[in-house]
Design a protein around this motif. Structure first.
Motif, PDB file in Angstrom:
ATOM      1  N   PRO A  83       0.590  -1.278   0.012  1.00 33.36           N
ATOM      2  CA  PRO A  83       0.116  -0.239   0.091  1.00 33.36           C
ATOM      3  C   PRO A  83       0.681   1.164  -0.145  1.00 33.36           C
ATOM      4  O   PRO A  83       0.190   2.405   0.030  1.00 33.36           O
ATOM      5  CB  PRO A  83      -0.883  -0.233   1.356  1.00 33.36           C
ATOM      6  CG  PRO A  83      -0.709  -1.242   1.990  1.00 33.36           C
ATOM      7  CD  PRO A  83       0.310  -1.640   1.586  1.00 33.36           C
ATOM      8  N   PHE A  84       1.797   1.631   0.433  1.00 33.47           N
ATOM      9  CA  PHE A  84       2.977   2.065   0.493  1.00 33.47           C
ATOM     10  C   PHE A  84       3.336   3.042  -1.150  1.00 33.47           C
ATOM     11  O   PHE A  84       3.561   3.642  -1.169  1.00 33.47           O
ATOM     12  CB  PHE A  84       3.655   2.165   1.304  1.00 33.47           C
ATOM     13  CG  PHE A  84       4.822   0.691   0.822  1.00 33.47           C
ATOM     14  CD1 PHE A  84       6.170   1.262  -0.187  1.00 33.47           C
ATOM     15  CD2 PHE A  84       4.588   0.084   2.046  1.00 33.47           C
ATOM     16  CE1 PHE A  84       6.925   0.290  -0.511  1.00 33.47           C
ATOM     17  CE2 PHE A  84       5.644  -0.824   1.587  1.00 33.47           C
ATOM     18  CZ  PHE A  84       6.921  -0.710   0.517  1.00 33.47           C
ATOM     19  N   ILE A  85       3.787   2.371  -1.934  1.00 31.34           N
ATOM     20  CA  ILE A  85       3.423   2.399  -3.888  1.00 31.34           C
ATOM     21  C   ILE A  85       2.608   2.552  -4.214  1.00 31.34           C
ATOM     22  O   ILE A  85       1.768   2.368  -4.222  1.00 31.34           O
ATOM     23  CB  ILE A  85       4.234   0.635  -4.114  1.00 31.34           C
ATOM     24  CG1 ILE A  85       5.492   0.682  -3.330  1.00 31.34           C
ATOM     25  CG2 ILE A  85       4.346   1.152  -5.782  1.00 31.34           C
ATOM     26  CD1 ILE A  85       6.570   1.016  -3.491  1.00 31.34           C
ATOM     27  N   THR A  86       2.392   4.311  -4.265  1.00 25.34           N
ATOM     28  CA  THR A  86       1.641   4.641  -4.477  1.00 25.34           C
ATOM     29  C   THR A  86       0.714   4.401  -6.024  1.00 25.34           C
ATOM     30  O   THR A  86       0.059   5.246  -6.539  1.00 25.34           O
ATOM     31  CB  THR A  86       1.865   6.291  -4.302  1.00 25.34           C
ATOM     32  OG1 THR A  86       2.712   7.171  -4.980  1.00 25.34           O
ATOM     33  CG2 THR A  86       1.780   6.629  -3.086  1.00 25.34           C
ATOM     34  N   THR A  87       1.902   4.232  -7.074  1.00 31.50           N
ATOM     35  CA  THR A  87       1.726   3.820  -8.299  1.00 31.50           C
ATOM     36  C   THR A  87       1.698   2.824  -8.907  1.00 31.50           C
ATOM     37  O   THR A  87       3.030   2.495  -8.714  1.00 31.50           O
ATOM     38  CB  THR A  87       1.569   5.421  -9.398  1.00 31.50           C
ATOM     39  OG1 THR A  87       1.346   4.979 -10.378  1.00 31.50           O
ATOM     40  CG2 THR A  87       3.562   5.418  -9.816  1.00 31.50           C
ATOM     41  N   LEU A  88       1.604   2.242 -10.044  1.00 35.82           N
ATOM     42  CA  LEU A  88       2.231   1.232 -11.117  1.00 35.82           C
ATOM     43  C   LEU A  88       3.490   1.687 -11.698  1.00 35.82           C
ATOM     44  O   LEU A  88       2.983   2.507 -12.181  1.00 35.82           O
ATOM     45  CB  LEU A  88       1.149   0.660 -11.038  1.00 35.82           C
ATOM     46  CG  LEU A  88       1.783  -0.961 -12.045  1.00 35.82           C
ATOM     47  CD1 LEU A  88       2.391  -2.083 -11.294  1.00 35.82           C
ATOM     48  CD2 LEU A  88       1.300  -1.684 -12.642  1.00 35.82           C
ATOM     49  N   VAL A 131      10.688  -0.412   2.999  1.00 38.25           N
ATOM     50  CA  VAL A 131       9.369   0.346   3.057  1.00 38.25           C
ATOM     51  C   VAL A 131      10.207   1.657   1.656  1.00 38.25           C
ATOM     52  O   VAL A 131      10.394   2.770   2.719  1.00 38.25           O
ATOM     53  CB  VAL A 131       8.892   0.667   3.899  1.00 38.25           C
ATOM     54  CG1 VAL A 131       7.224   1.365   3.780  1.00 38.25           C
ATOM     55  CG2 VAL A 131       8.448  -0.581   4.709  1.00 38.25           C
ATOM     56  N   SER A 132       9.869   1.981   1.010  1.00 36.08           N
ATOM     57  CA  SER A 132      10.425   2.721  -0.004  1.00 36.08           C
ATOM     58  C   SER A 132       9.379   3.491  -1.705  1.00 36.08           C
ATOM     59  O   SER A 132       8.590   2.169  -1.605  1.00 36.08           O
ATOM     60  CB  SER A 132      11.152   3.121  -0.852  1.00 36.08           C
ATOM     61  OG  SER A 132      11.834   4.094  -1.224  1.00 36.08           O
ATOM     62  N   ASP A 133       8.986   4.684  -1.605  1.00 42.50           N
ATOM     63  CA  ASP A 133       8.226   4.715  -2.373  1.00 42.50           C
ATOM     64  C   ASP A 133       9.175   6.160  -3.444  1.00 42.50           C
ATOM     65  O   ASP A 133       8.816   6.912  -4.744  1.00 42.50           O
ATOM     66  CB  ASP A 133       6.916   5.997  -2.180  1.00 42.50           C
ATOM     67  CG  ASP A 133       5.329   6.012  -3.054  1.00 42.50           C
ATOM     68  OD1 ASP A 133       5.734   4.943  -3.933  1.00 42.50           O
ATOM     69  OD2 ASP A 133       5.009   6.493  -3.150  1.00 42.50           O
ATOM     70  N   THR A 134      10.067   5.991  -3.415  1.00 43.74           N
ATOM     71  CA  THR A 134      11.222   6.500  -4.231  1.00 43.74           C
ATOM     72  C   THR A 134      11.943   5.620  -5.231  1.00 43.74           C
ATOM     73  O   THR A 134      12.303   4.704  -5.239  1.00 43.74           O
ATOM     74  CB  THR A 134      11.949   7.417  -3.505  1.00 43.74           C
ATOM     75  OG1 THR A 134      12.818   6.850  -3.004  1.00 43.74           O
ATOM     76  CG2 THR A 134      10.831   9.105  -3.071  1.00 43.74           C
ATOM     77  N   SER A 135      12.742   6.206  -6.791  1.00 41.81           N
ATOM     78  CA  SER A 135      13.113   4.786  -7.087  1.00 41.81           C
ATOM     79  C   SER A 135      14.567   4.185  -7.061  1.00 41.81           C
ATOM     80  O   SER A 135      15.160   4.923  -6.199  1.00 41.81           O
ATOM     81  CB  SER A 135      13.416   5.864  -8.630  1.00 41.81           C
ATOM     82  OG  SER A 135      14.349   4.722  -9.234  1.00 41.81           O
ATOM     83  N   ARG A 136      14.976   3.508  -6.668  1.00 38.53           N
ATOM     84  CA  ARG A 136      15.662   2.751  -6.152  1.00 38.53           C
ATOM     85  C   ARG A 136      15.862   3.352  -4.329  1.00 38.53           C
ATOM     86  O   ARG A 136      17.210   2.720  -4.387  1.00 38.53           O
ATOM     87  CB  ARG A 136      16.424   2.205  -7.365  1.00 38.53           C
ATOM     88  CG  ARG A 136      16.122   1.827  -8.104  1.00 38.53           C
ATOM     89  CD  ARG A 136      17.262   1.587  -8.771  1.00 38.53           C
ATOM     90  NE  ARG A 136      16.844   1.020  -9.990  1.00 38.53           N
ATOM     91  CZ  ARG A 136      15.682   1.337 -11.414  1.00 38.53           C
ATOM     92  NH1 ARG A 136      15.433   2.588 -11.148  1.00 38.53           N
ATOM     93  NH2 ARG A 136      15.758  -0.065 -11.851  1.00 38.53           N
ATOM     94  N   GLY A 137      15.179   3.714  -4.000  1.00 36.67           N
ATOM     95  CA  GLY A 137      14.714   3.957  -2.310  1.00 36.67           C
ATOM     96  C   GLY A 137      15.137   2.791  -1.284  1.00 36.67           C
ATOM     97  O   GLY A 137      16.454   3.384  -0.368  1.00 36.67           O
ATOM     98  N   TRP A 138      15.693   1.760  -1.516  1.00 36.61           N
ATOM     99  CA  TRP A 138      15.729   1.159  -0.873  1.00 36.61           C
ATOM    100  C   TRP A 138      16.921   1.058  -0.821  1.00 36.61           C
ATOM    101  O   TRP A 138      17.520   0.153   0.583  1.00 36.61           O
ATOM    102  CB  TRP A 138      15.346  -0.251  -1.090  1.00 36.61           C
ATOM    103  CG  TRP A 138      15.619  -1.205  -2.702  1.00 36.61           C
ATOM    104  CD1 TRP A 138      15.272  -0.917  -3.519  1.00 36.61           C
ATOM    105  CD2 TRP A 138      16.924  -1.509  -3.297  1.00 36.61           C
ATOM    106  NE1 TRP A 138      15.821  -1.431  -4.837  1.00 36.61           N
ATOM    107  CE2 TRP A 138      17.297  -2.471  -4.617  1.00 36.61           C
ATOM    108  CE3 TRP A 138      17.152  -2.754  -1.878  1.00 36.61           C
ATOM    109  CZ2 TRP A 138      17.807  -2.669  -4.957  1.00 36.61           C
ATOM    110  CZ3 TRP A 138      18.484  -3.256  -2.598  1.00 36.61           C
ATOM    111  CH2 TRP A 138      18.657  -3.511  -3.769  1.00 36.61           C
ATOM    112  N   LYS A 139      17.716   1.309  -1.708  1.00 32.68           N
ATOM    113  CA  LYS A 139      19.236   0.817  -2.047  1.00 32.68           C
ATOM    114  C   LYS A 139      19.633   1.396  -0.818  1.00 32.68           C
ATOM    115  O   LYS A 139      21.291   0.296  -0.377  1.00 32.68           O
ATOM    116  CB  LYS A 139      20.005   1.256  -2.959  1.00 32.68           C
ATOM    117  CG  LYS A 139      19.377  -0.136  -3.990  1.00 32.68           C
ATOM    118  CD  LYS A 139      20.669   0.628  -5.883  1.00 32.68           C
ATOM    119  CE  LYS A 139      19.998   0.228  -6.224  1.00 32.68           C
ATOM    120  NZ  LYS A 139      21.108  -0.241  -7.533  1.00 32.68           N
ATOM    121  N   GLN A 140      19.653   2.164   0.170  1.00 32.30           N
ATOM    122  CA  GLN A 140      20.120   2.708   0.928  1.00 32.30           C
ATOM    123  C   GLN A 140      19.644   2.378   2.697  1.00 32.30           C
ATOM    124  O   GLN A 140      20.138   2.585   3.611  1.00 32.30           O
ATOM    125  CB  GLN A 140      19.849   5.061   1.200  1.00 32.30           C
ATOM    126  CG  GLN A 140      20.090   5.403   0.032  1.00 32.30           C
ATOM    127  CD  GLN A 140      21.742   5.069  -0.655  1.00 32.30           C
ATOM    128  OE1 GLN A 140      22.201   5.036   0.325  1.00 32.30           O
ATOM    129  NE2 GLN A 140      21.901   4.775  -1.610  1.00 32.30           N
TER     130      GLN A 140
END
Length: 368
Positions: A155-160, A186-195
């Motif tokens: 649900p935290f991913i706001t768009t496909l 939990v990230s809703d920015t491009s490749r935000g998980w990498k940090q």
């Protein structure tokens, strides 16, 4: 170790690798009457690990670009690749049986998905594939008219979107339904998980669309086995299970490598391992310190773990060009499987049919 030729890729002859089993590995396969399907996206191979008529380990390999998630029930196999999802069917073949094989998988159906960065794949109760479209942050299935059909999104991913925002990678099926998924942050920015590779990983409940376990490091391969949910806390190097009541990961065994790919048979867990490297996402994790603390060298291959003791009891190490694996699946009741690849001659000149109550096979010779 016997390796079958791979004629589906002209570069295969230039790629050198070998499977080196531990002393009891092949006997263990025989004792449980199983063989294994293993994928390596790094060199683009589907590896089928079994034993020949002399009881020696035998590996059949076929080339599929970016081979990732694999699922099988022993008669049907699904394989996620770079831009297609393949369904294989087991075919009756006298020539293969005379050569010592007891299962021949033929690629029958391909769904062209485009590049979704496919990861895990499984099959639901209706026989439909369920796969993780990591680039699009969702679970999906095949479509006859589109590249894929989305079935669940955190649900935290706001768009496909094709941005790999949370690195959703694993799915666990329970009684034929997708119930749990792993992601790296939990990230809703491009490749935000990498940090957030060190402690950002989570296990999510698909039914509730809520996190079950947090604070993991690059978790992968959630699997339901004997009433318990297991997963790989890959960034630390542990196989373990989840206490669902407490929302806690309980480590069971340390494995010497970056772990992805998990399958079970009886009380054994089979874990796929890759070599960690500083220049990619596997390096700079707590796994490095754990390897040093356990005084263990990482390897690419399989580790068989007795889950009652937490001990590694058998191994299969790949040497040479294979340094990274992705998935592993068990073929029960299968001694030595083989598959056709995408060689034009293999697909063109082998024909199977059912007629008059009999199964028939024609293997023609290519025209000069």
């Amino acid at each position: 170790m016997n390796e079958s030729a791979d004629n589906s890729n002209p570069e295969s002859a230039r790629r050198q690798w070998q499977g080196v089993p531990s002393a009891g590995f092949t006997d263990w396969l025989a004792e449980l009457d199983i063989s294994l399907a293993v994928t390596t996206y790094q060199v683009g191979k589907l590896l089928l690990v079994g034993r020949d008529t002399q009881g020696e380990m035998a590996i059949s390999s076929r080339s599929f670009r970016r081979a990732m998630g694999v699922w099988t029930d022993g008669d049907i196999m699904w394989l996620a690749t770079a831009y297609q999802v393949w369904q294989f069917a087991s075919q009756f073949d006298h020539k293969a049986r005379r050569a010592g094989y007891d299962r021949l998988f033929v690629p029958r159906t391909a769904y062209t998905t485009g590049d979704l960065d496919l990861h895990d794949i499984a099959v639901d109760a209706a026989g439909q594939p369920v796969f993780v479209a990591t680039l699009f942050n969702c679970l999906a299935t095949v479509s006859h008219t589109q590249s894929f059909a989305e079935t669940w999104r955190p649900p935290f991913i706001t768009t496909l979107t094709s941005e790999d925002r949370c690195h959703l990678n694993g799915v666990a099926m329970v009684e034929g339904r997708a119930k749990f998924a792993t992601l790296c942050h939990v990230s809703d920015t491009s490749r935000g998980w990498k940090q957030h590779r060190m402690h950002g990983g989570q296990l999510w409940s698909i039914d509730d669309s809520e996190p079950v376990v947090t604070g993991l490091s690059m978790p992968h391969s959630p699997r339901w086995h004997n009433g318990r949910l297991w997963l790989l806390n890959s960034g630390v190097g542990y196989l373990g299970y989840v206490d669902l009541a407490l929302g806690k990961f309980e480590p069971v065994a340390f494995v010497p490598g970056y772990a992805r790919g998990l399958a079970f048979v009886d009380h054994y867990a089979i874990v796929g391992l890759s070599k960690p490297r500083e220049q990619n996402r596997f390096g700079g994790l707590a796994l490095d310190d754990e390897l040093a603390a356990h005084n263990m060298a990482p390897y690419a291959g399989l580790a068989v773990i007795d889950t009652t003791s937490g001990q590694i009891v058998h191994t299969l190490e790949f040497t040479g060009s294979i340094a990274e694996l992705y998935d592993v699946a068990v073929l029960r009741g299968v001694r030595r499987p083989i598959a056709l690849g995408l060689s034009p001659d293999e697909l063109r000149y082998n024909v199977w049919a059912e007629a008059d109550g009999n199964r028939r096979h024609w293997r023609r010779t290519p025209r000069k």
